[in-house]
Design a protein around this motif. Structure first.
Motif, short mmCIF file in Angstrom:
data_model
loop_
_atom_site.label_atom_id
_atom_site.label_comp_id
_atom_site.label_asym_id
_atom_site.label_seq_id
_atom_site.Cartn_x
_atom_site.Cartn_y
_atom_site.Cartn_z
N MET A 1 21.16 22.06 14.11
CA MET A 1 20.28 21.06 14.58
C MET A 1 19.95 21.27 15.89
SD MET A 1 20.90 17.33 15.19
CE MET A 1 21.72 17.35 16.66
N ARG A 2 18.52 21.28 16.16
CA ARG A 2 17.88 21.72 17.46
C ARG A 2 17.23 20.35 17.97
NH1 ARG A 2 14.19 26.89 16.80
NH2 ARG A 2 14.05 26.62 19.20
N THR A 3 17.40 20.62 19.41
CA THR A 3 16.65 19.38 20.34
C THR A 3 15.46 19.87 20.65
OG1 THR A 3 18.75 18.50 20.88
CG2 THR A 3 16.95 17.77 22.14
N TRP A 4 14.33 19.04 20.42
CA TRP A 4 12.84 19.27 20.73
C TRP A 4 12.43 18.18 21.90
CZ3 TRP A 4 10.47 23.80 19.51
CH2 TRP A 4 11.00 24.35 18.31
N LYS A 64 13.54 17.01 9.88
CA LYS A 64 14.01 15.92 10.14
C LYS A 64 15.35 15.50 10.72
CE LYS A 64 10.62 13.60 6.91
NZ LYS A 64 10.50 12.58 5.84
N GLU A 65 16.06 16.69 10.40
CA GLU A 65 17.45 16.86 10.95
C GLU A 65 17.47 17.10 12.39
OE1 GLU A 65 16.63 18.14 8.07
OE2 GLU A 65 17.32 16.51 7.00
N ASP A 66 16.41 17.63 12.91
CA ASP A 66 16.35 17.96 14.46
C ASP A 66 16.43 16.74 15.21
OD1 ASP A 66 16.54 20.58 14.02
OD2 ASP A 66 14.27 20.91 13.90
N GLN A 67 16.84 16.62 16.71
CA GLN A 67 16.58 15.66 17.49
C GLN A 67 15.41 15.76 17.90
OE1 GLN A 67 19.42 15.36 20.63
NE2 GLN A 67 19.24 13.18 20.91
N ILE A 68 14.63 14.79 18.31
CA ILE A 68 13.19 14.94 18.95
C ILE A 68 13.06 13.76 20.11
CG2 ILE A 68 10.85 14.67 18.42
CD1 ILE A 68 11.17 15.25 15.45
N LEU A 69 12.90 14.21 21.07
CA LEU A 69 12.90 13.32 22.15
C LEU A 69 11.61 13.30 22.91
CD1 LEU A 69 16.05 14.32 24.12
CD2 LEU A 69 15.99 12.58 22.75
N VAL A 70 10.90 11.97 22.82
CA VAL A 70 9.32 11.78 23.10
C VAL A 70 9.20 11.15 24.14
CG1 VAL A 70 7.15 11.31 21.93
CG2 VAL A 70 9.20 11.89 20.45
N CYS A 71 8.29 11.49 25.09
CA CYS A 71 7.99 10.81 26.24
C CYS A 71 7.33 9.36 25.53
CB CYS A 71 6.67 11.51 26.78
SG CYS A 71 6.07 10.29 28.35
N GLU A 85 8.29 5.86 10.72
CA GLU A 85 7.94 5.52 9.43
C GLU A 85 8.46 6.77 8.36
OE1 GLU A 85 3.70 4.98 9.46
OE2 GLU A 85 3.92 3.04 10.24
N ASN A 86 8.48 7.93 9.10
CA ASN A 86 8.95 8.91 8.26
C ASN A 86 10.44 9.50 8.50
OD1 ASN A 86 6.35 10.30 6.47
ND2 ASN A 86 5.75 9.23 8.81
N GLN A 87 11.07 8.62 9.19
CA GLN A 87 12.72 8.58 9.35
C GLN A 87 13.02 10.00 9.85
OE1 GLN A 87 13.76 8.11 5.34
NE2 GLN A 87 13.66 5.89 5.50
N TYR A 88 12.28 10.32 11.12
CA TYR A 88 12.83 11.58 11.88
C TYR A 88 13.82 10.80 12.90
CZ TYR A 88 9.00 14.79 10.58
OH TYR A 88 8.11 15.56 9.90
#
Length: 281
Positions: A1-4, A64-71, A85-88
């Motif tokens: 898993m990566r963090t983006w 979808k398994e990656d961690q996504i951090l968004v502003c 809605e797409n369960q990320y």
């Protein structure tokens, strides 16, 4: 898993493209995109941003398994909805690290390449002052006006200023028909700025000049005295009394309100549930 990390820069400046970045710190991987100054597709800014970010995510192979951090900025509103809605695996976050640095760097390189003095730099995140200097520089020369954002295509649809909701305990007057909007009934609220002042206008739903794009109205259909009745769920500005149990409904607590022969009735939501539970045979 990566963090983006997903960040933007330049949105508060009237000139030059907004910068979007998708960044992984470990291992380091960077993707950038510029929002066009204008477009002819009829899309909102948030829709354009969503397309550009999804294209970067596709190139990066984000899963979808990656961690996504968004502003958390409004520019990413549609992206937030898409990820949800797409369960990320995502959440909003304040950007402090590499993503923020790269977004600011790319925006600065953009304006310097256009001729803006490189010695004038953003300091201590004083965006307002820095953007004012950039805008002043652009407006000083007619040939630089091509760097201005098209504010028309970036404006939110007027329907965003209107919202379905329930009136609360005080009656209001409809801005179109000028008759009363009863307490605890559906209405449309419009929020706008007029000559720099925030103005609120209220309408019966059928009197609203445009169809609202926002909806905070919660209604429930029930049966009272054998008659079908529709009411609203909202918070009261004052203490009310439950029609069923006669106990207090504290101010600020969500409750159900409806009218029966012009008489306002109020119920705890728990009492409404009990009232609507079929009796056992």
């Amino acid at each position: 898993m990566r963090t983006w990390y997903i960040e933007d820069a330049g949105g508060g400046c009237r000139a030059f493209s907004e910068v979007l970045v998708l960044v992984s710190e470990k291992p380091r991987e960077v993707y950038t995109s510029l929002v066009p100054l204008t477009w002819q597709t009829g899309q909102t800014l948030e829709e354009v941003v969503l397309e550009l970010v999804l294209e970067m995510m596709s190139r990066a192979g984000v899963t979808k398994e990656d961690q996504i951090l968004v502003c958390s900025g409004n520019i990413f509103n549609d992206l937030h909805k898409y990820l949800q809605e797409n369960q990320y695996n995502w959440s909003t976050a304040r950007m402090e690290g590499l993503a923020h640095e790269i977004a600011e760097q790319v925006f600065f390189e953009q304006i310097v390449n256009a001729g803006f003095p490189a010695y004038i730099k953003l300091t201590s995140r004083n965006y307002r002052e820095f953007y004012q200097l950039v805008e002043k520089w652009v407006l000083e020369n007619k040939s630089r006006l091509r760097y201005l954002k098209d504010r028309r295509v970036r404006q939110k649809p007027i329907g965003n200023k209107y919202c379905y909701k329930a009136n609360r305990s005080r009656p209001r007057h409809c801005s179109k028909c000028h008759s009363s909007i009863l307490p605890y009934t559906p209405m449309v609220e419009c929020r706008m700025n007029v000559h720099g002042k925030k103005v609120h206008r209220y309408y019966h739903p059928e009197c609203s000049p445009v169809k609202p794009l926002k909806n905070k109205l919660v209604t429930i259909e029930t049966t009272l005295n054998g008659q079908p009745t529709c009411g609203v769920v909202t918070k009261s500005n004052r203490e009310e009394r439950c029609t069923l149990c006669q106990k207090s409904i504290p101010a600020g607590q969500p409750a159900f309100f409806c009218y029966n022969n012009d008489q306002l009735l109020s119920f705890h939501l728990s009492c409404l549930s009990i009232m609507n539970t079929p009796a056992e045979a």
